[in-house]
Design a protein around this motif. Structure first.
Motif, short mmCIF file in Angstrom:
data_model
loop_
_atom_site.label_atom_id
_atom_site.label_comp_id
_atom_site.label_asym_id
_atom_site.label_seq_id
_atom_site.Cartn_x
_atom_site.Cartn_y
_atom_site.Cartn_z
N GLU A 234 84.36 124.40 39.79
CA GLU A 234 83.36 123.39 39.43
C GLU A 234 82.96 123.50 37.96
OE1 GLU A 234 82.07 120.75 41.19
OE2 GLU A 234 83.64 121.26 42.62
N ILE A 235 82.77 124.69 37.48
CA ILE A 235 82.36 124.88 36.08
C ILE A 235 83.50 124.52 35.14
CG2 ILE A 235 81.73 126.64 34.37
CD1 ILE A 235 80.08 127.96 36.69
N ASN A 236 84.72 124.94 35.47
CA ASN A 236 85.87 124.68 34.59
C ASN A 236 86.27 123.21 34.57
OD1 ASN A 236 86.10 127.34 33.78
ND2 ASN A 236 87.51 127.85 35.43
N GLU A 237 86.04 122.49 35.66
CA GLU A 237 86.47 121.10 35.74
C GLU A 237 85.42 120.11 35.25
OE1 GLU A 237 87.76 120.30 39.72
OE2 GLU A 237 89.63 121.40 39.46
N THR A 238 84.24 120.56 34.97
CA THR A 238 83.19 119.62 34.60
C THR A 238 83.36 119.11 33.18
OG1 THR A 238 80.82 119.21 34.63
CG2 THR A 238 81.50 121.32 33.74
N THR A 239 83.02 117.85 33.01
CA THR A 239 82.99 117.25 31.68
C THR A 239 81.55 116.90 31.32
OG1 THR A 239 83.38 115.05 32.61
CG2 THR A 239 85.32 116.31 31.88
#
Length: 83
Positions: A64-69
């Motif tokens: 979730e953290i890595n994929e957030t924009t």
């Protein structure tokens, strides 16, 4: 484990399970009431299952953290920690 967008913020919710080291698993399972009282899918909670829950929640948070924009991230966890 879930996340939602609220305006320009991503809200991430998860129970973050601690990880039980292999050398402490037997002692922790025998000593803590949680392992005698909590059932998971009808079975007594084990250190092995506990660690699996840790891995799942950790992987979810990383993803979730890595994929957030989104510019703003709020992470709310309930720690299922051991003392």
């Amino acid at each position: 484990n879930t996340s939602v967008l609220h305006g320009n913020a991503k809200l991430i919710f998860s129970t973050f399970w601690s990880k039980i080291s292999e050398g402490n698993q037997w002692q922790i399972e025998k000593s803590l009431t949680d392992f005698h009282q909590i059932k998971h899918n009808g079975f007594r909670l084990s250190a092995e299952k506990y660690n699996q829950l840790h891995e799942e929640s950790f992987a979810f948070l990383q993803k979730e953290i890595n994929e957030t924009t989104e510019e703003n991230i709020s992470n709310r966890t309930l720690s299922a920690g051991l003392f």
